[in-house]
Design a protein around this motif. Structure first.
Motif, PDB file in Angstrom:
ATOM      1  N   SER A 181       0.844  -1.194   0.000  1.00  0.00           N
ATOM      2  CA  SER A 181       0.000   0.000   0.000  1.00  0.00           C
ATOM      3  C   SER A 181       0.877   1.241   0.000  1.00  0.00           C
ATOM      4  O   SER A 181       2.083   1.177   0.258  1.00  0.00           O
ATOM      5  N   ALA A 182       0.257   2.372  -0.264  1.00  0.00           N
ATOM      6  CA  ALA A 182       0.998   3.634  -0.231  1.00  0.00           C
ATOM      7  C   ALA A 182       1.520   3.904   1.176  1.00  0.00           C
ATOM      8  O   ALA A 182       2.638   4.422   1.353  1.00  0.00           O
ATOM      9  N   ARG A 183       0.702   3.554   2.185  1.00  0.00           N
ATOM     10  CA  ARG A 183       1.139   3.750   3.574  1.00  0.00           C
ATOM     11  C   ARG A 183       2.413   2.966   3.871  1.00  0.00           C
ATOM     12  O   ARG A 183       3.322   3.448   4.545  1.00  0.00           O
ATOM     13  N   LEU A 184       2.469   1.713   3.371  1.00  0.00           N
ATOM     14  CA  LEU A 184       3.647   0.882   3.607  1.00  0.00           C
ATOM     15  C   LEU A 184       4.879   1.485   2.954  1.00  0.00           C
ATOM     16  O   LEU A 184       5.956   1.545   3.560  1.00  0.00           O
ATOM     17  N   LEU A 185       4.742   1.939   1.709  1.00  0.00           N
ATOM     18  CA  LEU A 185       5.894   2.506   1.007  1.00  0.00           C
ATOM     19  C   LEU A 185       6.403   3.758   1.716  1.00  0.00           C
ATOM     20  O   LEU A 185       7.614   3.971   1.833  1.00  0.00           O
ATOM     21  N   ILE A 186       5.467   4.593   2.200  1.00  0.00           N
ATOM     22  CA  ILE A 186       5.881   5.792   2.938  1.00  0.00           C
ATOM     23  C   ILE A 186       6.573   5.399   4.233  1.00  0.00           C
ATOM     24  O   ILE A 186       7.608   5.976   4.606  1.00  0.00           O
ATOM     25  N   ALA A 187       6.008   4.401   4.947  1.00  0.00           N
ATOM     26  CA  ALA A 187       6.580   3.968   6.218  1.00  0.00           C
ATOM     27  C   ALA A 187       7.976   3.386   6.024  1.00  0.00           C
ATOM     28  O   ALA A 187       8.890   3.670   6.809  1.00  0.00           O
ATOM     29  N   VAL A 188       8.154   2.571   4.988  1.00  0.00           N
ATOM     30  CA  VAL A 188       9.476   2.010   4.706  1.00  0.00           C
ATOM     31  C   VAL A 188      10.468   3.123   4.372  1.00  0.00           C
ATOM     32  O   VAL A 188      11.635   3.095   4.803  1.00  0.00           O
ATOM     33  N   GLY A 189      10.006   4.124   3.619  1.00  0.00           N
ATOM     34  CA  GLY A 189      10.870   5.257   3.301  1.00  0.00           C
ATOM     35  C   GLY A 189      11.302   6.014   4.552  1.00  0.00           C
ATOM     36  O   GLY A 189      12.482   6.369   4.706  1.00  0.00           O
ATOM     37  N   LEU A 190      10.358   6.246   5.468  1.00  0.00           N
ATOM     38  CA  LEU A 190      10.686   6.942   6.720  1.00  0.00           C
ATOM     39  C   LEU A 190      11.632   6.115   7.583  1.00  0.00           C
ATOM     40  O   LEU A 190      12.567   6.653   8.192  1.00  0.00           O
ATOM     41  N   ALA A 191      11.378   4.799   7.662  1.00  0.00           N
ATOM     42  CA  ALA A 191      12.260   3.927   8.440  1.00  0.00           C
ATOM     43  C   ALA A 191      13.674   3.935   7.856  1.00  0.00           C
ATOM     44  O   ALA A 191      14.664   3.922   8.605  1.00  0.00           O
ATOM     45  N   THR A 192      13.771   3.965   6.537  1.00  0.00           N
ATOM     46  CA  THR A 192      15.085   4.021   5.888  1.00  0.00           C
ATOM     47  C   THR A 192      15.802   5.324   6.227  1.00  0.00           C
ATOM     48  O   THR A 192      17.017   5.342   6.478  1.00  0.00           O
ATOM     49  N   ILE A 193      15.050   6.420   6.261  1.00  0.00           N
ATOM     50  CA  ILE A 193      15.634   7.703   6.654  1.00  0.00           C
ATOM     51  C   ILE A 193      16.180   7.620   8.078  1.00  0.00           C
ATOM     52  O   ILE A 193      17.270   8.134   8.376  1.00  0.00           O
ATOM     53  N   GLY A 194      15.421   6.945   8.962  1.00  0.00           N
ATOM     54  CA  GLY A 194      15.876   6.793  10.343  1.00  0.00           C
ATOM     55  C   GLY A 194      17.194   6.050  10.432  1.00  0.00           C
ATOM     56  O   GLY A 194      18.108   6.451  11.166  1.00  0.00           O
ATOM     57  N   VAL A 195      17.309   4.957   9.677  1.00  0.00           N
ATOM     58  CA  VAL A 195      18.557   4.186   9.688  1.00  0.00           C
ATOM     59  C   VAL A 195      19.695   4.983   9.055  1.00  0.00           C
ATOM     60  O   VAL A 195      20.836   4.985   9.552  1.00  0.00           O
ATOM     61  N   MET A 196      19.410   5.689   7.970  1.00  0.00           N
ATOM     62  CA  MET A 196      20.447   6.474   7.308  1.00  0.00           C
ATOM     63  C   MET A 196      20.939   7.619   8.190  1.00  0.00           C
ATOM     64  O   MET A 196      22.107   8.002   8.130  1.00  0.00           O
ATOM     65  N   ALA A 197      20.052   8.158   9.027  1.00  0.00           N
ATOM     66  CA  ALA A 197      20.477   9.221   9.947  1.00  0.00           C
ATOM     67  C   ALA A 197      21.510   8.698  10.930  1.00  0.00           C
ATOM     68  O   ALA A 197      22.469   9.395  11.280  1.00  0.00           O
ATOM     69  N   VAL A 198      21.329   7.433  11.370  1.00  0.00           N
ATOM     70  CA  VAL A 198      22.306   6.814  12.259  1.00  0.00           C
ATOM     71  C   VAL A 198      23.586   6.503  11.498  1.00  0.00           C
ATOM     72  O   VAL A 198      24.700   6.720  11.985  1.00  0.00           O
TER      73      VAL A 198
END
Length: 285
Positions: free
Chosen positions: A113-130
């Motif tokens: 779903s669109a929600r899943l793709l957005i959530a995965v994108g945000l989670a990836t941003i979180g990991v990349m920030a670390v």
């Protein structure tokens, strides 16, 4: 109850940090399960839980769940915290809901779903920030271990969905503890000569065994029985926030801007996955 349960999950990151470097990961994992069993078995007797008849395939799935969710998650978390600050690990652990949902798409064939793709994108941003603040190969090894722990826990969730006759919560927890002990014991015996536990590490294992394993289970399922599944899922955002705050308060780690951005991103990812479901009208009976 759900908030307290997720706070205990966040505390596992801090407990694992105390354990890392003092106890080998499989030895600490086996000790955790050995300490939890004397509490869980009396609870089973008090609740008069009966073991259901399981098919051979369900028994095999239980063993796989124990290897991934019980042993794999704990050993990789402890191993990763030998190389990473606890706050970084807390941010990465917060990606679990998004990774689990992504696994459902990849393995179970669910439609993304669109929600899943957005959530995965945000989670990836979180990991990349670390990852952005990390320096050197040791930080990358630590991140790989923590991400491996998240993948193991996601596999646990996925395997549980594949069972034909899922176990009741207390039976599931006890089964994972028994099987986790059996799976981790062979390697734990090999690690025994290298175990040099101090008082802090021993206290951390006791905490891990009694508070997140037993207390967290009782709190989570007690709270989840009173709300919808989507509402319960929202509270998983408490875990990474707790881990980061405890890293500062208990371990004295300085929380940097990258870690704050990371935890905000993974919390948003969790909310994106859950809030739309909460806004659906509840059918009237």
């Amino acid at each position: 109850m759900l908030t307290l349960a997720m706070m205990t999950v966040g505390s596992t990151v801090i407990a694992s940090k105390f354990i890392a470097g003092s106890m080998p990961p499989f030895f600490a994992t086996a000790l955790r399960f050995a300490l939890a069993l004397p509490v869980l078995i009396p609870l089973l007797l008090l609740q008069r839980e009966r073991w259901p008849k399981l098919t051979r395939s369900d028994g095999f799935l239980l063993l796989l769940q124990a290897g991934a969710g019980s042993v794999g998650y704990t050993t990789l978390l402890i191993s990763g915290l030998s190389y990473l600050p606890a706050a970084d690990a807390g941010v990465i652990i917060g990606t679990l809901p998004a990774v689990s949902a992504l696994f459902s798409v990849m393995v179970l064939g669910e439609r993304p779903s669109a929600r899943l793709l957005i959530a995965v994108g945000l989670a990836t941003i979180g990991v990349m920030a670390v990852a952005w603040k990390g320096s050197g190969p040791l930080s990358l090894i630590g991140m790989a271990c923590i991400l491996g722990a998240v993948v193991c826990e996601s596999a646990f969730i996925l395997l549980n969905k594949r069972m034909r006759a899922p176990l009741r919560p207390l039976l599931q927890t006890t089964a994972m503890t028994v099987l986790g002990l059996l799976v981790s014991l062979p390697v734990a015996f090999l690690e025994l000569p290298f175990a040099m536990p101090g008082s802090e590490a021993i206290a951390a294992v006791i905490w891990y065994a009694l508070v997140p394993t037993v207390g967290g289970f009782l709190l989570w399922y007690g709270g989840a029985a009173r709300v919808s599944g989507s509402e319960a899922a929202t509270f998983t955002a408490v875990a990474p926030l707790t881990a980061v705050l405890l890293a500062a308060l208990v371990l004295g780690e300085q929380i940097e801007m990258s870690q704050a951005v990371g935890v905000a991103a993974v919390m948003l990812a969790i909310l994106v996955l859950t809030i739309p479901a909460r806004l659906k009208p509840v059918p009237q009976v």
